[in-house]
Design a protein around this motif. Structure first.
Motif, PDB file in Angstrom:
ATOM      1  N   ALA A  77      28.906  14.727  82.159  1.00  0.00           N
ATOM      2  CA  ALA A  77      30.414  14.227  82.633  1.00  0.00           C
ATOM      3  C   ALA A  77      31.216  15.191  83.191  1.00  0.00           C
ATOM      4  O   ALA A  77      31.956  15.353  84.130  1.00  0.00           O
ATOM      5  CB  ALA A  77      31.001  13.296  81.539  1.00  0.00           C
ATOM      6  N   LYS A  78      31.141  16.370  82.454  1.00  0.00           N
ATOM      7  CA  LYS A  78      31.761  17.604  83.120  1.00  0.00           C
ATOM      8  C   LYS A  78      31.443  18.205  84.275  1.00  0.00           C
ATOM      9  O   LYS A  78      32.392  19.074  84.796  1.00  0.00           O
ATOM     10  CB  LYS A  78      31.784  18.515  81.816  1.00  0.00           C
ATOM     11  CG  LYS A  78      30.577  19.306  81.357  1.00  0.00           C
ATOM     12  CD  LYS A  78      30.512  20.155  80.075  1.00  0.00           C
ATOM     13  CE  LYS A  78      29.081  20.526  79.926  1.00  0.00           C
ATOM     14  NZ  LYS A  78      29.136  21.370  78.567  1.00  0.00           N
ATOM     15  N   PHE A  79      30.220  17.838  84.574  1.00  0.00           N
ATOM     16  CA  PHE A  79      29.756  18.551  86.080  1.00  0.00           C
ATOM     17  C   PHE A  79      29.653  17.503  86.957  1.00  0.00           C
ATOM     18  O   PHE A  79      29.294  17.719  88.232  1.00  0.00           O
ATOM     19  CB  PHE A  79      28.446  19.211  85.891  1.00  0.00           C
ATOM     20  CG  PHE A  79      28.105  20.137  84.711  1.00  0.00           C
ATOM     21  CD1 PHE A  79      29.469  21.034  84.574  1.00  0.00           C
ATOM     22  CD2 PHE A  79      27.217  20.324  83.883  1.00  0.00           C
ATOM     23  CE1 PHE A  79      29.298  22.112  83.690  1.00  0.00           C
ATOM     24  CE2 PHE A  79      27.300  21.168  83.054  1.00  0.00           C
ATOM     25  CZ  PHE A  79      28.201  22.168  82.758  1.00  0.00           C
ATOM     26  N   ARG A  80      30.341  16.288  86.822  1.00  0.00           N
ATOM     27  CA  ARG A  80      30.219  15.165  87.856  1.00  0.00           C
ATOM     28  C   ARG A  80      31.125  15.343  89.122  1.00  0.00           C
ATOM     29  O   ARG A  80      30.927  14.710  89.879  1.00  0.00           O
ATOM     30  CB  ARG A  80      30.352  13.729  87.304  1.00  0.00           C
ATOM     31  CG  ARG A  80      29.073  13.449  86.340  1.00  0.00           C
ATOM     32  CD  ARG A  80      29.426  11.991  85.685  1.00  0.00           C
ATOM     33  NE  ARG A  80      28.321  12.087  84.751  1.00  0.00           N
ATOM     34  CZ  ARG A  80      28.283  11.111  83.717  1.00  0.00           C
ATOM     35  NH1 ARG A  80      29.505  10.080  83.649  1.00  0.00           N
ATOM     36  NH2 ARG A  80      27.365  10.901  82.930  1.00  0.00           N
ATOM     37  N   ASP A  81      31.928  16.344  89.030  1.00  0.00           N
ATOM     38  CA  ASP A  81      32.955  16.725  90.189  1.00  0.00           C
ATOM     39  C   ASP A  81      31.961  17.496  90.965  1.00  0.00           C
ATOM     40  O   ASP A  81      32.739  17.946  92.189  1.00  0.00           O
ATOM     41  CB  ASP A  81      34.122  17.313  89.597  1.00  0.00           C
ATOM     42  CG  ASP A  81      33.951  18.616  88.983  1.00  0.00           C
ATOM     43  OD1 ASP A  81      32.940  18.708  88.537  1.00  0.00           O
ATOM     44  OD2 ASP A  81      35.006  19.526  88.939  1.00  0.00           O
ATOM     45  N   LYS A  82      31.147  18.085  90.819  1.00  0.00           N
ATOM     46  CA  LYS A  82      30.261  18.898  91.607  1.00  0.00           C
ATOM     47  C   LYS A  82      29.204  18.445  92.326  1.00  0.00           C
ATOM     48  O   LYS A  82      28.108  18.707  92.669  1.00  0.00           O
ATOM     49  CB  LYS A  82      29.574  20.161  90.931  1.00  0.00           C
ATOM     50  CG  LYS A  82      30.555  20.803  89.950  1.00  0.00           C
ATOM     51  CD  LYS A  82      29.992  21.814  88.935  1.00  0.00           C
ATOM     52  CE  LYS A  82      30.981  22.578  88.129  1.00  0.00           C
ATOM     53  NZ  LYS A  82      31.958  23.393  89.119  1.00  0.00           N
ATOM     54  N   THR A  83      29.543  17.276  93.062  1.00  0.00           N
ATOM     55  CA  THR A  83      28.491  16.464  93.888  1.00  0.00           C
ATOM     56  C   THR A  83      27.863  17.131  94.801  1.00  0.00           C
ATOM     57  O   THR A  83      26.744  16.981  94.962  1.00  0.00           O
ATOM     58  CB  THR A  83      29.266  15.249  94.636  1.00  0.00           C
ATOM     59  OG1 THR A  83      29.995  14.437  93.509  1.00  0.00           O
ATOM     60  CG2 THR A  83      28.308  14.231  95.162  1.00  0.00           C
ATOM     61  N   ASN A 117      23.306   6.406  92.396  1.00  0.00           N
ATOM     62  CA  ASN A 117      24.019   6.897  91.072  1.00  0.00           C
ATOM     63  C   ASN A 117      23.328   7.616  90.439  1.00  0.00           C
ATOM     64  O   ASN A 117      22.243   7.323  89.630  1.00  0.00           O
ATOM     65  CB  ASN A 117      24.705   5.586  90.203  1.00  0.00           C
ATOM     66  CG  ASN A 117      25.530   6.042  89.329  1.00  0.00           C
ATOM     67  OD1 ASN A 117      25.518   7.178  88.437  1.00  0.00           O
ATOM     68  ND2 ASN A 117      26.842   5.467  89.391  1.00  0.00           N
ATOM     69  N   ASP A 131      24.431   9.606  87.517  1.00  0.00           N
ATOM     70  CA  ASP A 131      25.388   9.927  86.403  1.00  0.00           C
ATOM     71  C   ASP A 131      24.537  10.197  85.424  1.00  0.00           C
ATOM     72  O   ASP A 131      24.732  10.952  84.509  1.00  0.00           O
ATOM     73  CB  ASP A 131      26.342   8.982  85.926  1.00  0.00           C
ATOM     74  CG  ASP A 131      27.452   8.956  87.058  1.00  0.00           C
ATOM     75  OD1 ASP A 131      27.521   9.845  87.907  1.00  0.00           O
ATOM     76  OD2 ASP A 131      28.390   8.050  86.959  1.00  0.00           O
TER      77      ASP A 131
END
Length: 348
Positions: free
Chosen positions: A285-291, A278, A280
């Motif tokens: 938080a605003k960039f956590r979709d860029k895995t 993990n 995180d």
């Protein structure tokens, strides 16, 4: 304590912003093992943790064999010390081989083929010879052992796991293999419990705060192994609970000295990101979709937080760095990144 505190502690314990090392082997010894399949970037991962980093010093260590590059965790390429390679492989190889069993069967590489291949390696590499993959494939083919498809990779990895071969010095841009017995000193055999305890302590000291699942992700071992290792090292490790999650790290960390600043151009697969299941704590938080972008590309970190990707192109006279921030940067952030980029250019 917050997730940002976790990120700050990790950068601090990974020696990115304090007490940097003088030699590549000191970095590897402290970290335990460092992921290394993207070799040029992996050298920079070592350099980031050095007081006076230089590509040539890491290459020199590889040539001399004071650091080795082999399959030892999960499995993928890792840098490891010669004095650690045997006990680590004895610990991790059984699970790696079990995980590879289907691949061995699919490629029709039997125990007989492995043994025959190992005999070829022993014969052709003895006397300190260091061979490229092409030279190894030629020797195997002459012994009527097919090396097409993934078979050569499988045979080489199996030989590494069996502690027969390891990395040699590079020949130009080509990697070589050589006999482990001629590259690394023999070390005392330790039992499995001690090996688990060593690896657990090394990981949580250099990578903490981290969870049990982080260790399992990094090492390829089991939760039971992680728990057993922590129990053995309970006097040397401390735990903290953040948002209901239990993290472990070394007891001697002075929280008052942990730095909240630090800007780095992290290489792809740097331990500050790849060593945790993990991530995180290091990713807003605003960039956590860029895995994918964070996992598979070099990343920009400012104040121990991921802010984007970067890339480099190396010409004959200069190194060009392309920045790909995920959002707008402030002047202070841009200035800090320029300083980090200068350090990378100076390394090469």
């Amino acid at each position: 304590m917050t997730n940002l505190d976790v990120a700050n502690l990790r950068a601090y314990n990974q020696r990115l912003n304090q007490n940097k090392f003088k030699k590549p082997e000191e970095v590897i010894g402290y970290m335990g093992a460092m992921q290394a399949q993207e070799y040029a970037y992996a050298k920079w991962a070592i350099g980031l943790r050095m007081l006076s980093p230089a590509d040539k010093s890491v290459e020199k260590a590889m040539t001399a064999g004071t650091i080795l590059r082999t399959h030892v965790l999960r499995p993928t390429w890792h840098f490891v010390l010669p004095q650690d390679i045997r006990w680590m492989l004895s610990l991790t190889a059984p699970r790696i081989n079990a995980g590879n069993a289907t691949m061995y069967k699919k490629q029709e590489v039997t125990e007989d083929i492995f043994n025959k291949s190992f005999n070829v390696f022993t014969k052709t590499m003895q006397g300190g010879k260091q061979l490229t993959r092409t030279e190894i494939a030629k020797a195997l083919n002459e012994a009527n052992i097919a090396t097409d498809d993934l078979r050569l990779t499988i045979i080489l990895m199996k030989a590494e796991l069996e502690q027969l071969i390891c990395s040699g010095a590079r020949q130009g841009k080509q990697f070589t293999y050589t006999l482990l017995d001629e590259r690394a000193p023999m070390t005392p055999v330790i039992d499995r419990d001690e090996a688990v305890a060593r690896l657990v302590l090394r990981y949580f000291t250099s990578h903490g705060p981290a969870t049990l699942n982080d260790f399992v992700h990094w090492s390829g071992l089991t939760v039971a192994d992680a728990k057993a290792g922590i129990e053995i090292n309970k006097q040397q490790l401390s735990s903290i609970v953040i948002e209901g999650i239990n993290y472990w790290m070394a007891v001697e960390v002075d929280l008052s000295k942990v730095k909240k600043s630090g800007t780095y151009l992290l290489p792809v697969y740097d331990e500050l990101l790849i060593a945790y299941k993990n991530r995180d704590a290091m990713v807003p938080a605003k960039f956590r979709d860029k895995t994918g972008a964070i996992t598979f590309f070099p990343t920009i970190m400012v104040n121990n937080q991921v802010l984007g990707n970067w890339g480099r192109s190396i010409g004959k006279k200069a190194i060009d760095i392309e920045l790909k921030p995920f959002g707008n940067l402030t002047k202070a952030q841009s200035d800090a990144i320029k300083t980090a980029a200068h350090r990378f250019k100076k390394f090469n």
